[in-house]
Design an enzyme around this catalytic site. Structure first.
Site, PDB file in Angstrom:
ATOM      1  N   GLY A 139     -68.061  95.521 101.844  1.00  0.00           N
ATOM      2  CA  GLY A 139     -68.439  94.184 102.291  1.00  0.00           C
ATOM      3  C   GLY A 139     -69.921  93.939 102.119  1.00  0.00           C
ATOM      4  N   VAL A 164     -72.852  93.438 107.961  1.00  0.00           N
ATOM      5  CA  VAL A 164     -71.783  94.146 108.667  1.00  0.00           C
ATOM      6  C   VAL A 164     -71.914  95.652 108.457  1.00  0.00           C
ATOM      7  CG1 VAL A 164     -69.281  94.431 108.879  1.00  0.00           C
ATOM      8  CG2 VAL A 164     -70.249  92.145 108.530  1.00  0.00           C
ATOM      9  N   GLU A 203     -69.637 100.422 100.474  1.00  0.00           N
ATOM     10  CA  GLU A 203     -69.608  99.756  99.174  1.00  0.00           C
ATOM     11  C   GLU A 203     -70.068  98.323  99.385  1.00  0.00           C
ATOM     12  OE1 GLU A 203     -69.281 101.257  96.536  1.00  0.00           O
ATOM     13  OE2 GLU A 203     -68.326 103.144  97.098  1.00  0.00           O
ATOM     14  N   CYS A 226     -68.530  91.904  93.620  1.00  0.00           N
ATOM     15  CA  CYS A 226     -69.787  92.598  93.888  1.00  0.00           C
ATOM     16  C   CYS A 226     -70.468  93.111  92.629  1.00  0.00           C
ATOM     17  CB  CYS A 226     -69.555  93.736  94.877  1.00  0.00           C
ATOM     18  SG  CYS A 226     -68.277  94.894  94.343  1.00  0.00           S
TER      19      CYS A 226
END
Length: 477
Positions: A190, A194, A212, A247
């Protein structure tokens, strides 16, 4: 789920793991075969769920998510016995006669927190590694992709051993309750905000983590290339990967001032071939996941420093959460779009005087999850690999390194820590236990008190493995 349910679930997993059930080769194989059955027998349901969450084209879901999971399952099934086998290592003269080996053992009970942009792949792929390594697992799918989350809960509940593998759905409250438990490893995919919460929670129990994350992935475009192929591969890695909500999608392009107009023209021409003159009506582009992310992307586009820099695209449909592929030229470094991960269909082009200047510009930012270079210059390729720090580098390609199970996938610095994929997933969820075996012969009395200079001389020679020095020490020379 309520807190007591989370606690009860983790307790059941602990009991299952303590029984030794998950450590056997047979159990691991049975669960991997069950996961393969899921992707084999339920492809249409998975495609429909992901489409419901993201309007993602079937080809992208099948190719990028379902096929990847199937490939990971098949590799683990084929190689598991070899992965589990202890690795023999040489031992030195100090412990002669002896043997040494590295024994991979499961970590215990692990937590996988997945994300929404590849809601099936990024949920299941780490679970494959965790099961292959012999762990009990909790999977927390993303609530931002509710249809896929519900399907994962249903299918994994039907096919897998629920005493050892559980899916716990929910949002912030449930995730907070999960993070309050003690785990033997946590994997989170994410954003950095977070990730810091996950890392802080893990620190309370000294729990290792895999993070990741993302970052601004650059694509450097040199002039001595096949520009058409380059444009198509950049488009595939950007808009052909969940409309930029990936990403490892190219976040911005770096090229020279002279070459930039040609890059824009090539991208525009190929975009029209792929998505037509009205890309908002194309069924081959995912929508933006929700109104929050749509508003965030609109804010980037409407920033006064870049709103006049759009040279292609820019159309948007808020009702249907669609934004067309958008190219921006000569954006300023202090603009919003250049100071956060875009994670959407906007692609700025930054110009430099010399292509070599792009390397310093990349390294001036945080380390990205991936970095791309398009060139035929051998020296430039070598310098790029040597000087640019990133989770991964691809030369004359974008994004496809993710699908190579022989390559680790992971970040560095703020783009993450740890890696997985194929054997690397097995390793990520294993502890490499060192084992030294000896009998009761071969005593080296020099290791015991009372100490003496000759004993130290002998120990030094044994550690070095130097036969001549060992003889000298024994003979007192």
């Amino acid at each position: 789920m309520a807190a007591v349910d989370v606690e009860a679930a983790v307790k059941e997993l602990r009991n299952t793991y303590s029984s030794g059930k998950t450590k056997s080769y047979e159990w691991r194989i049975s669960q991997l075969e069950a996961l393969l059955k899921i992707v084999t027998h339920h492809e249409n349901e998975i495609v429909e769920a992901v489409h419901s969450d993201l309007c993602k084209p079937q080809t992208e879901t099948s190719f990028q998510e379902i096929f990847s999971v199937a490939s990971s399952c098949k590799l683990a099934l084929k190689e598991l016995r070899r992965w589990m086998k202890p690795q023999k290592v040489k031992t030195g003269m100090l412990t002669f006669p002896s043997s040494g080996e590295i024994v991979p053992e499961p970590l215990g009970v692990v937590l996988v927190i997945s994300t929404w942009n590849y809601p099936f792949l990024i949920a299941v792929d780490p679970v494959i590694g965790a099961i292959a390594a012999g762990n009990a697992v909790v999977l927390k799918p993303s609530e931002v992709a509710p249809a896929t989350s519900a399907l994962l809960s249903k299918l994994l509940g039907e096919y897998l051993d629920t005493s050892a593998v559980k899916v716990i759905e929910g949002a912030v409250r449930e995730t907070t309750e999960l993070l309050a438990q003690k785990w033997d490893k946590i994997m989170y995919t994410g954003n950095g905000r977070v990730a810091r919460i996950v890392l802080a929670a893990a620190a309370k129990h000294l729990t290792p983590v895999i993070l990741e994350l993302g970052g601004k992935c650059p694509a450097v475009v040199d002039a001595n290339i096949n520009l058409k192929v380059t444009a198509r591969r950049i488009i595939s890695g950007k808009w052909g990967c969940n409309n930029g909500q990936t990403c490892i999608s190219p976040d911005y392009i770096l090229t020279t001032k002279e070459y930039a107009p040609k890059v824009v023209d090539a991208l525009a021409a190929e975009l029209e071939k792929f998505y037509g003159k009205d890309p908002l009506g194309s069924n081959d582009l995912s929508r933006i996941v929700n109104i929050h992310h749509f508003d965030r992307l609109e804010k980037l586009m409407d920033d006064e420093k870049v709103s006049g820099k759009i040279v292609h695209g820019g159309q948007r449909d808020k009702t249907n959460l669609k934004i067309a592929p958008t190219i921006l030229l000569d954006v300023e470094e202090d603009s919003l779009i250049m100071n956060e991960e875009i994670f959407g269909p906007l692609l700025p082009i930054v110009t430099v005087n010399k292509i070599e200047d792009s390397f310093g510009a990349i390294n001036a930012k945080g380390k990205p999850l991936a970095a791309y270079l398009f060139t035929n210059d051998k020296t430039l390729k070598e310098e790029f690999v040597r000087s640019v720090s990133a989770g991964a580098i691809a030369i004359n390609e974008t994004a496809l390194h993710f699908m190579e199970v022989g390559l680790p996938f992971g970040g560095v610095g703020e783009s993450g820590m740890g890696s997985y994929h194929g054997k690397f997933s097995f390793d990520a969820f294993s502890h490499k236990k060192a084992v030294l075996r000896r009998g009761f012969g071969g005593e080296v009395s020099a290791r015991y008190p009372p100490y003496a200079p000759w004993k130290l001389q002998l120990l030094k020679a044994l550690v070095k493995g130097n036969i001549i020095e060992i003889l000298r020490a024994l003979l007192g020379w």
